[in-house]
Design an enzyme around this catalytic site. Structure first.
Site, PDB file in Angstrom:
ATOM      1  N   GLU A  97      25.558   4.148   5.475  1.00 22.60           N
ATOM      2  CA  GLU A  97      25.112   5.108   6.496  1.00 22.60           C
ATOM      3  C   GLU A  97      25.922   4.945   7.778  1.00 22.60           C
ATOM      4  O   GLU A  97      26.399   3.853   8.080  1.00 22.60           O
ATOM      5  CB  GLU A  97      23.631   4.875   6.827  1.00 22.60           C
ATOM      6  CG  GLU A  97      22.671   5.744   6.039  1.00 22.60           C
ATOM      7  CD  GLU A  97      22.684   7.210   6.471  1.00 22.60           C
ATOM      8  OE1 GLU A  97      23.684   7.678   7.046  1.00 22.60           O
ATOM      9  OE2 GLU A  97      21.679   7.893   6.224  1.00 22.60           O
ATOM     10  N   ASP A  98      26.052   6.008   8.512  1.00 22.19           N
ATOM     11  CA  ASP A  98      26.682   5.896   9.832  1.00 22.19           C
ATOM     12  C   ASP A  98      25.690   5.351  10.854  1.00 22.19           C
ATOM     13  O   ASP A  98      26.047   4.561  11.718  1.00 22.19           O
ATOM     14  CB  ASP A  98      27.250   7.246  10.293  1.00 22.19           C
ATOM     15  CG  ASP A  98      26.252   8.384  10.167  1.00 22.19           C
ATOM     16  OD1 ASP A  98      25.400   8.338   9.258  1.00 22.19           O
ATOM     17  OD2 ASP A  98      26.310   9.314  10.978  1.00 22.19           O
ATOM     18  N   ASP A 101      18.315   5.512  12.610  1.00 20.35           N
ATOM     19  CA  ASP A 101      17.670   5.939  13.851  1.00 20.35           C
ATOM     20  C   ASP A 101      16.157   5.731  13.690  1.00 20.35           C
ATOM     21  O   ASP A 101      15.665   4.612  13.865  1.00 20.35           O
ATOM     22  CB  ASP A 101      18.063   7.405  14.054  1.00 20.35           C
ATOM     23  CG  ASP A 101      17.789   7.941  15.430  1.00 20.35           C
ATOM     24  OD1 ASP A 101      17.083   7.283  16.187  1.00 20.35           O
ATOM     25  OD2 ASP A 101      18.276   9.026  15.764  1.00 20.35           O
ATOM     26  N   PHE A 150      22.962   9.018  22.913  1.00 18.88           N
ATOM     27  CA  PHE A 150      23.387  10.020  21.932  1.00 18.88           C
ATOM     28  C   PHE A 150      24.881   9.843  21.672  1.00 18.88           C
ATOM     29  O   PHE A 150      25.703  10.137  22.538  1.00 18.88           O
ATOM     30  CB  PHE A 150      23.098  11.447  22.415  1.00 18.88           C
ATOM     31  CG  PHE A 150      23.175  12.440  21.297  1.00 18.88           C
ATOM     32  CD1 PHE A 150      22.035  12.808  20.596  1.00 18.88           C
ATOM     33  CD2 PHE A 150      24.400  12.968  20.901  1.00 18.88           C
ATOM     34  CE1 PHE A 150      22.111  13.690  19.533  1.00 18.88           C
ATOM     35  CE2 PHE A 150      24.481  13.858  19.834  1.00 18.88           C
ATOM     36  CZ  PHE A 150      23.330  14.221  19.152  1.00 18.88           C
ATOM     37  N   ARG A 163      32.972  15.099  14.841  1.00 15.33           N
ATOM     38  CA  ARG A 163      32.996  14.138  13.732  1.00 15.33           C
ATOM     39  C   ARG A 163      34.360  13.466  13.585  1.00 15.33           C
ATOM     40  O   ARG A 163      34.462  12.359  13.075  1.00 15.33           O
ATOM     41  CB  ARG A 163      32.627  14.824  12.411  1.00 15.33           C
ATOM     42  CG  ARG A 163      31.193  15.288  12.307  1.00 15.33           C
ATOM     43  CD  ARG A 163      30.874  15.650  10.856  1.00 15.33           C
ATOM     44  NE  ARG A 163      29.682  16.467  10.711  1.00 15.33           N
ATOM     45  CZ  ARG A 163      28.433  15.995  10.594  1.00 15.33           C
ATOM     46  NH1 ARG A 163      28.225  14.705  10.646  1.00 15.33           N
ATOM     47  NH2 ARG A 163      27.418  16.807  10.435  1.00 15.33           N
TER      48      ARG A 163
HETATM   49  C1  PRP Z   1      21.937  11.105  10.443  1.00 13.57           C
HETATM   50  C2  PRP Z   1      22.462   9.847   9.771  1.00 13.57           C
HETATM   51  C3  PRP Z   1      21.341   9.448   8.883  1.00 13.57           C
HETATM   52  C4  PRP Z   1      20.116   9.943   9.605  1.00 13.57           C
HETATM   53  C5  PRP Z   1      19.451   8.804  10.295  1.00 13.57           C
HETATM   54  O1  PRP Z   1      22.173  12.185   9.601  1.00 13.57           O
HETATM   55  O2  PRP Z   1      23.639  10.092   9.057  1.00 13.57           O
HETATM   56  O3  PRP Z   1      21.431  10.023   7.601  1.00 13.57           O
HETATM   57  O4  PRP Z   1      20.555  10.877  10.582  1.00 13.57           O
HETATM   58  O5  PRP Z   1      18.337   9.257  11.008  1.00 13.57           O
HETATM   59  P1  PRP Z   1      16.878   8.699  10.782  1.00 13.57           P
HETATM   60  O6  PRP Z   1      16.969   7.202  10.719  1.00 13.57           O
HETATM   61  O7  PRP Z   1      16.147   9.180  12.024  1.00 13.57           O
HETATM   62  O8  PRP Z   1      16.313   9.292   9.536  1.00 13.57           O
HETATM   63  P2  PRP Z   1      21.993  13.697  10.093  1.00 13.57           P
HETATM   64  O9  PRP Z   1      20.626  14.172   9.672  1.00 13.57           O
HETATM   65  O10 PRP Z   1      22.307  13.793  11.543  1.00 13.57           O
HETATM   66  O11 PRP Z   1      23.025  14.479   9.207  1.00 13.57           O
HETATM   67  P3  PRP Z   1      24.636  14.326   9.139  1.00 13.57           P
HETATM   68  O12 PRP Z   1      24.913  12.939   8.584  1.00 13.57           O
HETATM   69  O13 PRP Z   1      25.060  15.406   8.211  1.00 13.57           O
HETATM   70  O14 PRP Z   1      25.187  14.498  10.542  1.00 13.57           O
END
Ligand code: PRP
Length: 179
Positions: A97-98, A101, A150, A163
């Site tokens: 994961e990136d 949160d 952010f 990105r």
């Molecule tokens: C981001 C990130 C995780 C998720 C984490 O994805 O890549 O998958 O949010 O958030 P959480 O811990 O609150 O669930 P995002 O929904 O922004 O989609 P993306 O990766 O396509 O930008």
């Protein structure tokens, strides 16, 4: 388009930390293959660098997850929008994961993947924002613990922009509210 974002973690800092994570993961998994499952879209850049920092043989897979009400409610609805093409039964799996949160996405994903009987299942995330956690998710491999800012770049977006930045940056407050 908002002003240029402020660098929060430089390309050099990111690359150095990923090299360390690669050494750690390689030592923890001397025998491959490790199934690296990257969650689209944000993890695609981190996956590319982390996979090349790992010496153990790997297999690369992707999953897509969508969430609604993310960050606003503790019961954010999550669903799989792109599933794996392979079975992970009996294999060592690391979710890549990136950012973690609220933890809502990974709580759901761990539940889904555990049912598929992997030999082991861990999480590697470049960024962890523990202050924002709504669900108690623990990542074994964490690049950086960060405050509740952010951040964009290195795969992370704001409304699909940024990105491709090589650094991880913080958007100015005015830039976020302007869109
Ligand atoms: C981001 C990130 C995780 C998720 C984490 O994805 O890549 O998958 O949010 O958030 P959480 O811990 O609150 O669930 P995002 O929904 O922004 O989609 P993306 O990766 O396509 O930008």
């Amino acid at each position: 388009m908002p002003d240029r974002p402020r660098v929060f973690l430089s390309e050099q800092q990111i690359q150095q930390r990923i090299r360390e994570m690669g050494v750690e993961i390689s030592a923890d998994y001397p025998n491959g293959p490790i199934y690296l499952i990257a969650i689209l879209k944000g993890a695609f850049v981190f996956l590319a660098d982390l996979a090349r920092a790992i010496k153990t043989p790997t297999r690369i897979e992707f999953m897509g997850i969508s969430s609604y009400g993310k960050g606003k409610t503790s019961s954010g609805e999550v669903k799989v929008t792109k599933d794996l093409d392979v079975s992970i039964e009996g294999h060592d799996v690391i979710i890549v994961e990136d950012i973690v949160d609220s933890g809502v996405t990974l709580t759901y994903l761990l539940h889904v993947l555990e049912q598929r009987k992997p030999k082991s299942l861990r999480i590697a995330t470049l960024l962890d924002k523990p202050e924002r956690r709504l669900r108690p998710v623990h990542a074994t491999y964490v690049g950086f613990h960060i405050p509740d800012e952010f951040v964009v770049g290195y795969g992370l977006d704001y409304a699909e922009d940024y990105r491709n930045l090589r650094d991880i940056c913080v958007l100015q407050e005015s830039a976020v509210s302007a869109e």
